[in-house]
Design a protein around this motif. Structure first.
Motif, PDB file in Angstrom:
ATOM      1  N   LEU A 113       0.824  -1.201   0.000  1.00  0.00           N
ATOM      2  CA  LEU A 113       0.000   0.000   0.000  1.00  0.00           C
ATOM      3  C   LEU A 113       0.865   1.260   0.000  1.00  0.00           C
ATOM      4  O   LEU A 113       0.541   2.256  -0.659  1.00  0.00           O
ATOM      5  CB  LEU A 113      -0.926  -0.007   1.216  1.00  0.00           C
ATOM      6  N   ILE A 114       1.970   1.218   0.721  1.00  0.00           N
ATOM      7  CA  ILE A 114       2.900   2.346   0.718  1.00  0.00           C
ATOM      8  C   ILE A 114       3.478   2.557  -0.681  1.00  0.00           C
ATOM      9  O   ILE A 114       3.590   3.691  -1.164  1.00  0.00           O
ATOM     10  CB  ILE A 114       4.021   2.120   1.749  1.00  0.00           C
ATOM     11  N   ALA A 115       3.819   1.455  -1.353  1.00  0.00           N
ATOM     12  CA  ALA A 115       4.342   1.558  -2.716  1.00  0.00           C
ATOM     13  C   ALA A 115       3.285   2.098  -3.676  1.00  0.00           C
ATOM     14  O   ALA A 115       3.571   2.941  -4.539  1.00  0.00           O
ATOM     15  CB  ALA A 115       4.834   0.190  -3.190  1.00  0.00           C
ATOM     16  N   LEU A 116       2.041   1.634  -3.530  1.00  0.00           N
ATOM     17  CA  LEU A 116       0.955   2.131  -4.368  1.00  0.00           C
ATOM     18  C   LEU A 116       0.735   3.621  -4.176  1.00  0.00           C
ATOM     19  O   LEU A 116       0.422   4.345  -5.122  1.00  0.00           O
ATOM     20  CB  LEU A 116      -0.339   1.381  -4.041  1.00  0.00           C
ATOM     21  N   THR A 117       0.883   4.072  -2.941  1.00  0.00           N
ATOM     22  CA  THR A 117       0.727   5.498  -2.651  1.00  0.00           C
ATOM     23  C   THR A 117       1.648   6.330  -3.531  1.00  0.00           C
ATOM     24  O   THR A 117       1.234   7.340  -4.118  1.00  0.00           O
ATOM     25  CB  THR A 117       1.041   5.780  -1.167  1.00  0.00           C
ATOM     26  N   ARG A 118       2.889   5.921  -3.649  1.00  0.00           N
ATOM     27  CA  ARG A 118       3.869   6.684  -4.418  1.00  0.00           C
ATOM     28  C   ARG A 118       3.522   6.691  -5.908  1.00  0.00           C
ATOM     29  O   ARG A 118       3.674   7.713  -6.585  1.00  0.00           O
ATOM     30  CB  ARG A 118       5.268   6.104  -4.193  1.00  0.00           C
ATOM     31  N   VAL A 119       3.072   5.541  -6.400  1.00  0.00           N
ATOM     32  CA  VAL A 119       2.716   5.468  -7.818  1.00  0.00           C
ATOM     33  C   VAL A 119       1.512   6.364  -8.118  1.00  0.00           C
ATOM     34  O   VAL A 119       1.521   7.145  -9.075  1.00  0.00           O
ATOM     35  CB  VAL A 119       2.415   4.014  -8.231  1.00  0.00           C
ATOM     36  N   PHE A 120       0.473   6.252  -7.300  1.00  0.00           N
ATOM     37  CA  PHE A 120      -0.694   7.105  -7.500  1.00  0.00           C
ATOM     38  C   PHE A 120      -0.320   8.581  -7.356  1.00  0.00           C
ATOM     39  O   PHE A 120      -0.809   9.438  -8.102  1.00  0.00           O
ATOM     40  CB  PHE A 120      -1.794   6.754  -6.487  1.00  0.00           C
ATOM     41  N   ALA A 143       2.516  10.041  -8.011  1.00  0.00           N
ATOM     42  CA  ALA A 143       3.244  10.481  -9.204  1.00  0.00           C
ATOM     43  C   ALA A 143       2.299  10.685 -10.387  1.00  0.00           C
ATOM     44  O   ALA A 143       2.441  11.645 -11.154  1.00  0.00           O
ATOM     45  CB  ALA A 143       4.327   9.466  -9.559  1.00  0.00           C
ATOM     46  N   GLU A 144       1.332   9.798 -10.536  1.00  0.00           N
ATOM     47  CA  GLU A 144       0.433   9.882 -11.680  1.00  0.00           C
ATOM     48  C   GLU A 144      -0.613  10.979 -11.531  1.00  0.00           C
ATOM     49  O   GLU A 144      -1.064  11.569 -12.528  1.00  0.00           O
ATOM     50  CB  GLU A 144      -0.246   8.528 -11.904  1.00  0.00           C
ATOM     51  N   LEU A 145      -1.015  11.286 -10.297  1.00  0.00           N
ATOM     52  CA  LEU A 145      -2.106  12.233 -10.085  1.00  0.00           C
ATOM     53  C   LEU A 145      -1.651  13.644  -9.737  1.00  0.00           C
ATOM     54  O   LEU A 145      -2.462  14.572  -9.760  1.00  0.00           O
ATOM     55  CB  LEU A 145      -3.033  11.706  -8.981  1.00  0.00           C
ATOM     56  N   ALA A 146      -0.387  13.828  -9.433  1.00  0.00           N
ATOM     57  CA  ALA A 146       0.110  15.149  -9.041  1.00  0.00           C
ATOM     58  C   ALA A 146      -0.212  16.254 -10.053  1.00  0.00           C
ATOM     59  O   ALA A 146      -0.584  17.366  -9.654  1.00  0.00           O
ATOM     60  CB  ALA A 146       1.612  15.090  -8.777  1.00  0.00           C
ATOM     61  N   PRO A 147      -0.091  16.001 -11.349  1.00  0.00           N
ATOM     62  CA  PRO A 147      -0.380  17.077 -12.313  1.00  0.00           C
ATOM     63  C   PRO A 147      -1.834  17.541 -12.306  1.00  0.00           C
ATOM     64  O   PRO A 147      -2.149  18.586 -12.882  1.00  0.00           O
ATOM     65  CB  PRO A 147      -0.015  16.447 -13.663  1.00  0.00           C
ATOM     66  N   TYR A 148      -2.712  16.787 -11.670  1.00  0.00           N
ATOM     67  CA  TYR A 148      -4.140  17.106 -11.688  1.00  0.00           C
ATOM     68  C   TYR A 148      -4.629  17.738 -10.378  1.00  0.00           C
ATOM     69  O   TYR A 148      -5.834  17.870 -10.164  1.00  0.00           O
ATOM     70  CB  TYR A 148      -4.954  15.840 -11.965  1.00  0.00           C
ATOM     71  N   GLY A 149      -3.708  18.098  -9.505  1.00  0.00           N
ATOM     72  CA  GLY A 149      -4.116  18.699  -8.240  1.00  0.00           C
ATOM     73  C   GLY A 149      -4.581  17.698  -7.206  1.00  0.00           C
ATOM     74  O   GLY A 149      -5.263  18.064  -6.242  1.00  0.00           O
ATOM     75  N   VAL A 150      -4.196  16.442  -7.384  1.00  0.00           N
ATOM     76  CA  VAL A 150      -4.608  15.374  -6.468  1.00  0.00           C
ATOM     77  C   VAL A 150      -3.389  14.889  -5.704  1.00  0.00           C
ATOM     78  O   VAL A 150      -2.376  14.516  -6.311  1.00  0.00           O
ATOM     79  CB  VAL A 150      -5.244  14.195  -7.239  1.00  0.00           C
ATOM     80  N   THR A 151      -3.464  14.876  -4.380  1.00  0.00           N
ATOM     81  CA  THR A 151      -2.366  14.377  -3.561  1.00  0.00           C
ATOM     82  C   THR A 151      -2.721  13.011  -2.987  1.00  0.00           C
ATOM     83  O   THR A 151      -3.890  12.717  -2.721  1.00  0.00           O
ATOM     84  CB  THR A 151      -2.042  15.333  -2.402  1.00  0.00           C
ATOM     85  N   VAL A 152      -1.700  12.194  -2.797  1.00  0.00           N
ATOM     86  CA  VAL A 152      -1.877  10.846  -2.264  1.00  0.00           C
ATOM     87  C   VAL A 152      -0.789  10.597  -1.232  1.00  0.00           C
ATOM     88  O   VAL A 152       0.404  10.681  -1.557  1.00  0.00           O
ATOM     89  CB  VAL A 152      -1.795   9.773  -3.369  1.00  0.00           C
ATOM     90  N   ASN A 153      -1.188  10.322   0.002  1.00  0.00           N
ATOM     91  CA  ASN A 153      -0.224  10.127   1.081  1.00  0.00           C
ATOM     92  C   ASN A 153      -0.611   8.932   1.945  1.00  0.00           C
ATOM     93  O   ASN A 153      -1.749   8.463   1.912  1.00  0.00           O
ATOM     94  CB  ASN A 153      -0.139  11.382   1.951  1.00  0.00           C
ATOM     95  N   THR A 154       0.362   8.473   2.712  1.00  0.00           N
ATOM     96  CA  THR A 154       0.158   7.332   3.602  1.00  0.00           C
ATOM     97  C   THR A 154       0.391   7.749   5.049  1.00  0.00           C
ATOM     98  O   THR A 154       1.292   8.538   5.341  1.00  0.00           O
ATOM     99  CB  THR A 154       1.153   6.199   3.269  1.00  0.00           C
ATOM    100  N   ILE A 155      -0.420   7.202   5.932  1.00  0.00           N
ATOM    101  CA  ILE A 155      -0.161   7.298   7.371  1.00  0.00           C
ATOM    102  C   ILE A 155       0.173   5.892   7.854  1.00  0.00           C
ATOM    103  O   ILE A 155      -0.533   4.936   7.539  1.00  0.00           O
ATOM    104  CB  ILE A 155      -1.391   7.836   8.125  1.00  0.00           C
ATOM    105  N   ALA A 156       1.258   5.780   8.594  1.00  0.00           N
ATOM    106  CA  ALA A 156       1.711   4.470   9.070  1.00  0.00           C
ATOM    107  C   ALA A 156       1.740   4.458  10.599  1.00  0.00           C
ATOM    108  O   ALA A 156       2.772   4.736  11.217  1.00  0.00           O
ATOM    109  CB  ALA A 156       3.093   4.139   8.510  1.00  0.00           C
ATOM    110  N   PRO A 157       0.614   4.141  11.233  1.00  0.00           N
ATOM    111  CA  PRO A 157       0.588   4.126  12.698  1.00  0.00           C
ATOM    112  C   PRO A 157       1.202   2.851  13.265  1.00  0.00           C
ATOM    113  O   PRO A 157       1.241   1.805  12.611  1.00  0.00           O
ATOM    114  CB  PRO A 157      -0.912   4.169  13.033  1.00  0.00           C
TER     115      PRO A 157
END
Length: 251
Positions: free
Chosen positions: A165-172, A174-188
């Motif tokens: 899931l952490i790896a998917l976060t980075r891929v999403f 990278a792909e969505l950044a140009p559209y004003g969409v941020t994707v982050n992970t919280i790891a408790p």
């Protein structure tokens, strides 16, 4: 701490919202002014939680959905879109755990963990991201775990799924950044939830002894971080993994 009405006019979708961390996130998003689609497979408990958060059912709506059923996920998303409009904030919180040793884990059990923790998060994010891209704004927050960063016995499937899931976060991201969409992970690390409290006093003491600050996280602490990442001030934060573990992993 989130400002009152910071997320007014925004629609959020939280998976695994019936109790524990998911319920705390739904509450915090509601407190910040968002409309909340609260998804969980436990219909009765989820309804009770949504009613507690928003007794009138105006801004928090419980939705019973099995994330392993992608057709059901698609139907639930379309229904929510008709009710509240496109989703602006997605919190992928639902998860399955499997506390078994390597050689005790069956292929079916491994698949069940990845089905919810990774597969469902991937396809739901992809679905929601279509509207986010079109609107030029969006926030995705994935709930991973310290288990995806540190090796522990009896955690192969769960730990591997959270690392994925952490790896998917980075891929999403990278792909969505140009559209004003941020994707982050919280790891408790361990969070004080009903499930964790079932481990007993001795195990609880053992867990807290491993945390430098000497306690387990409150769900509200994690929820407040999720709201910050979902808010307007986090637009320059993407592809990040936020550790919230009391010092159990320092880097």
């Amino acid at each position: 701490m989130a400002c009152i009405d910071e997320l007014a006019g925004r629609t959020a979708l939280v998976t695994g919202s019936a109790q524990g961390l998911g319920a705390a996130v739904a509450q915090a998003l509601h407190n910040a002014g968002a409309r909340v689609l609260a998804w969980d497979v436990d219909e009765e408990r989820n309804h009770a939680t949504a009613t507690r958060i928003d007794p009138g059912g105006v801004r928090v709506v419980p939705v019973c959905v099995d994330l392993a059923d992608l057709d059901a996920v698609d139907r639930a998303y379309r229904w929510g879109r008709e009710r509240f409009g496109p989703v602006d904030i997605l919190v992928n919180n639902a998860a399955r755990a499997l506390p078994k040793l390597l050689w005790e884990t069956t292929p079916a059990e491994w698949d069940q963990v990845f089905e919810v923790n990774v597969r469902a998060a991937f396809f739901l994010t992809r679905t929601v991201a279509v509207d986010m891209r079109a609107g030029g704004w969006g926030r995705v927050v994935n709930m991973a775990s310290l288990a995806g960063q540190m090796a522990r016995p009896t955690g192969a499937a769960y730990g591997a799924s959270k690392a994925a899931l952490i790896a998917l976060t980075r891929v999403f991201a990278a792909e969505l950044a140009p559209y004003g969409v941020t994707v982050n992970t919280i790891a408790p690390a361990m969070v004080d939830t009903p499930m964790v409290r079932e481990i007993g006093k001795e195990a609880w003491a053992g867990l807290t002894a491993q945390v430098p600050v000497g306690r387990i996280a409150a769900p509200e602490e994690v929820a407040r971080l999720a709201v910050h990442l979902a808010g307007p001030d986090a637009g320059f934060i993407t592809g990040a993994t936020y550790d919230i573990n009391g010092g159990a992993l320092m880097r």
